[in-house]
Design an enzyme around this catalytic site. Structure first.
Site, short mmCIF file in Angstrom:
data_model
loop_
_atom_site.label_atom_id
_atom_site.label_comp_id
_atom_site.label_asym_id
_atom_site.label_seq_id
_atom_site.Cartn_x
_atom_site.Cartn_y
_atom_site.Cartn_z
CG HIS A 277 -0.57 0.34 2.50
ND1 HIS A 277 -0.27 -0.59 3.47
CD2 HIS A 277 -0.36 1.54 3.09
CE1 HIS A 277 0.10 0.02 4.57
NE2 HIS A 277 0.06 1.31 4.38
CB SER B 2 2.78 1.65 6.50
OG SER B 2 1.49 1.43 6.95
CG ASP C 11 0.25 -4.01 2.73
OD1 ASP C 11 0.82 -3.54 1.73
OD2 ASP C 11 -0.50 -3.33 3.47
N1 ARG Z 1 -4.80 0.57 7.58
C1 ARG Z 1 -3.49 0.62 6.98
C2 ARG Z 1 -2.96 2.04 7.07
O1 ARG Z 1 -3.48 2.82 7.80
C3 ARG Z 1 -3.52 0.09 5.59
C4 ARG Z 1 -4.15 1.03 4.63
C5 ARG Z 1 -4.23 0.51 3.23
N2 ARG Z 1 -5.33 1.20 2.63
C6 ARG Z 1 -6.60 0.75 2.64
N3 ARG Z 1 -7.55 1.61 2.48
N4 ARG Z 1 -6.86 -0.50 2.82
O2 ARG Z 1 -2.30 2.61 6.27
N1 GLU Z 2 -1.25 1.42 7.64
C1 GLU Z 2 -0.65 2.50 8.37
C2 GLU Z 2 0.36 3.30 7.57
O1 GLU Z 2 0.23 3.47 6.40
C3 GLU Z 2 -0.06 1.96 9.59
C4 GLU Z 2 -1.16 1.59 10.41
C5 GLU Z 2 -1.21 2.40 11.65
O2 GLU Z 2 -1.76 3.52 11.64
O3 GLU Z 2 -0.68 1.84 12.60
O4 GLU Z 2 1.29 3.86 8.10
#
Ligand code: ARG
Ligand code: GLU
Length: 702
Positions: free
Chosen positions: A84, A633, A219
């Site tokens: 991502h 991430s 991912d």
């Molecule tokens: N939750 C993760 C983060 O905050 C993964 C995000 C990937 N994007 C999504 N919409 N699934 O970045």
């Molecule tokens: N998916 C998040 C990022 O892009 C990390 C997830 C979180 O917020 O811990 O950094």
């Protein structure tokens, strides 16, 4: 009596939190934590984690692009981060003929790797405390007088440190202006895509599984950092060679289990551990509910539309993902803050702080002053939330931001960004959304934040719905064709109703909101500086044992903890490791989020896991109680020996209040097991040669 109990409980709970090691620690000060880390399973020394006189693991961690983390995994510049994080650069190389998002991409030799103009990775060369230098000459001056001196001191420190070198530097504050650090970076700008799994692996589970455990998302994405022949940063050139990093991670296939030490080394962007109770109340009672409701409206319309037409699904998939990501996080954050009773705890703490501060002129008024400033900013910051999430979230209004100056003197050619926008735009969906968002804004926001001309137009049109219908009927910006014919007819685009609408709100914001927010924010910052310093003194006086760490500010941090299951609800226990069996159980060819590649089905059917087989299956993801945030991430997840065991990519949604208060009971970061990365690389990507480049070790963590 109840109050006293609450205060005692609060002080105790702060102890509990600090003992359970929420925390994002400063690498150059890691010596202070290393005893505790070693007692939990760390085998290496502070100098192995961070050093400036020799190579250390900090040299293997990068700030990737604008906001993610990555790690070096070979002597040949090979780097890993999340799918991502690389998604948007991979998208730029994708077309209908070469759909790398859908099918994945694997460079079978270095010539096939894909360059990405504009993409950088930064290596931290060093970080140093420059507090004294920043404050030099400010003694006895008022805060505003000191401000300009501090600013020129910062410029000077940066010049002294990196002037005449090829390094870049940033000065950032820790503890709200109490400390300043300089961060020196070496920035590489030739970063090429090496490999990515198909989205059906890299985004497996999609929005349904985002922020969730059990999780099965693969991912990850590979890049390679290139340098000039002297191993120094160089702009893209065919003649560049793979960068030889000072340090890269060995990869452990030895595996992990419940209780094993883990450490995350990366770039968390923002936390607010020291937020004042009123600030938390703003988040919980006002900002989050408003933003969640507005995004729900958008998502409902998009979801309804995409069920009727697969083309809409594709056009809106990225938009939907980015709307849904924070939307889900905020909901979890609110649940978490309520569950922890963070506001009541903070209020009780602030009350006892005030009692303690009564005889201390420096701290005496800070709590009441903070409360007053939060009262003053409240309406404005809520208006700002509504403007962003309602008015400027209307796509037709975003067009104004994309086209910007071009509108004033439009040329025949529509700017590329604008054509890209129209490629994925359905005005019918946007119109439905606009009606709901504008009605919500009008109903919830005080009169003074509604521009007169818009209020009048709505009245003339006989209501929001009719007004929005008019807007979409008469604006030339609803489609590329309409825009082209408006330009051909030499229409004045600055008079377009959508432009007028946009500027009415933008001007109102500039005149009535922006200045107030800047002013009260600055006041809050200044008070927060005193308050954080006061908290350290107060807690020390009370011997609470609370260990302070600076809020995340997008600089390199270490967090540590252990692989750990948890109980999400009564009578349920989540195990910490997921496997390929879970992927197969979720597999559903009818659901695009859960439709895995046939190849993976076949491999599972024949159990042909080769060297990646563990107890007859393949491990996929694991959870641990490391304190992480957005920006982490792609961060390397290390075992006690400093070997790479995983890649961090998410948290559990109900634990995302950890940006404000960490709860070791339920806050979990989610990582990809490195063995699944290797398995997919070899078995799905057919890119086993990448694994040959890495240093694989099979040691057990313990
Ligand atoms: N939750 C993760 C983060 O905050 C993964 C995000 C990937 N994007 C999504 N919409 N699934 O970045
Ligand atoms: N998916 C998040 C990022 O892009 C990390 C997830 C979180 O917020 O811990 O950094």
């Amino acid at each position: 009596m109840r109050k006293i109990l609450l205060i005692v409980a609060c002080v105790l709970s702060y102890c509990a939190v600090s003992q359970a090691q929420g925390g994002m620690w400063v690498p150059s000060l890691i010596e202070e934590r290393v005893k505790d880390m070693q007692s939990k399973g760390l085998k290496i020394s502070a100098g192995d984690i961070y050093a400036t006189d020799k190579a250390s693991y900090k040299d293997a961690v990068v700030l990737f692009g604008g906001g993610c983390t990555g790690e070096m995994v070979s002597s040949e510049g090979l780097m890993l981060t999340n799918h991502h994080c690389g998604f948007s650069v991979l998208q730029k190389h994708s077309s209908v003929e070469h759909d790398y998002l859908k099918d994945g991409f694997w460079a079978m030799n270095r010539d096939e790797e894909l360059p990405n103009p504009g993409l950088t990775v930064k290596f931290l060369v060093r970080m140093d405390d420059v507090t004294d230098k920043v404050f030099a000459g400010t003694e006895g001056l008022s805060a505003s007088e000191a401000e300009s001196i501090k600013r020129s001191n910062i410029e000077k420190v940066i010049q002294e440190t990196v002037g005449g070198t090829h390094y870049e530097a940033d000065v950032k504050t820790l503890y709200y202006g109490n400390q300043y650090y300089i961060y020196v970076y070496e920035v590489f700008e030739d970063v090429r895509i090496v490999g990515a799994p198909p989205s059906s692996i890299g985004k497996f589970g999609g929005e349904t599984d985002n922020w969730m455990w059990p999780r099965h998302t693969g991912d990850f994405m590979y890049f390679r950092v290139y340098a000039g022949k002297d191993n120094k940063p160089a702009p893209y050139s065919k003649d560049n060679v793979p960068y030889k990093p000072k340090k890269y991670f060995n990869i452990s296939t030895g595996g992990i289990g419940e209780g094993d030490f883990t450490m995350v080394y990366g770039y968390p962007a923002r936390t607010q551990q020291y937020l004042f109770s009123s600030g938390v109340d703003d988040v919980l009672s006002h900002s989050n509910p408003a933003k969640i409701k507005l995004r729900t409206m958008r998502l409902e319309e998009i979801q309804r539309a995409r069920k009727s037409d697969p083309a809409i699904r594709i056009a809106y998939s990225y938009k939907e993902a980015s709307i849904a990501n924070a939307w889900k996080k905020w909901q979890g954050e609110s649940l978490g803050l309520e569950r922890l009773k963070t506001i009541a705890k903070k209020e009780a703490y602030e009350k006892s702080f005030e009692e303690w501060a009564y005889t201390k002129p420096e701290y005496k008024d800070v709590v009441s002053s903070l409360r007053a400033q939060y009262d003053s900013i409240h309406d404005y910051s809520l208006a700002w939330d509504y403007l962003r999430e309602a008015i400027f979230a209307i796509e037709l209004v975003q067009v104004m931001r994309i086209a910007d100056k071009w509108i004033e003197s439009p040329s025949e050619a529509i700017p590329q960004k604008l054509s890209d926008f129209y490629g994925d735009y359905y005005p019918e969906i946007d119109k439905k959304i606009a009606k709901k968002l504008l009605a919500e804004y009008m109903g919830k926001i005080p009169q003074r934040f509604i521009p007169d001309e818009v209020a009048e137009d709505i009245k003339t049109a006989n209501g929001v719905d009719a007004y929005v219908d008019m807007l979409f009927q008469s604006s030339s910006f609803v489609s590329a064709d309409r825009l082209a014919s408006a330009i051909a007819q030499k229409q004045d685009l600055t008079k377009d109703p959508a432009v007028v609408f946009y500027f009415a709100f933008a001007n109102m914001f500039n005149n009535a909101v922006r200045g107030k927010i800047i002013k009260y924010d600055a006041n809050i910052e200044a008070l927060q500086k005193t308050f954080v310093r006061g908290q350290k003194a107060f807690d020390a006086d009370n011997k609470t044992g609370r260990v302070f760490f600076p809020d995340a500010n997008h600089t390199l941090r270490v967090s540590y903890g252990s692989v750990s299951g948890y109980s999400p609800e009564d009578a349920v226990w989540y195990m910490p490791i997921s496997t390929l069996e879970g992927i197969i159980a979720k597999d559903n060819p009818q659901e695009y989020e859960f439709n895995i590649p046939q190849k993976l089905r076949d491999i599972h059917a024949s159990s042909d896991y080769g060297r990646w087989s563990v107890n007859g299956t393949v491990p996929v993801c694991f959870i641990a109680n490391n304190h992480t945030s957005g920006g982490n991430s792609g961060s390397p997840v290390l075992n006690g020996k400093g070997e790479l065991i995983g890649i961090n990519f998410d948290r559990t949604w109900t634990g995302t209040m950890s940006d404000i208060e960490f709860d070791p009971e339920i806050c979990r970061n989610i990582s990809l097991d490195i063995r699944y990365v290797l398995f997919v690389t070899e078995k799905i990507g057919g890119a086993g040669y990448l694994i040959d480049e890495m240093n694989i070790v099979h040691s057990k963590a313990k």
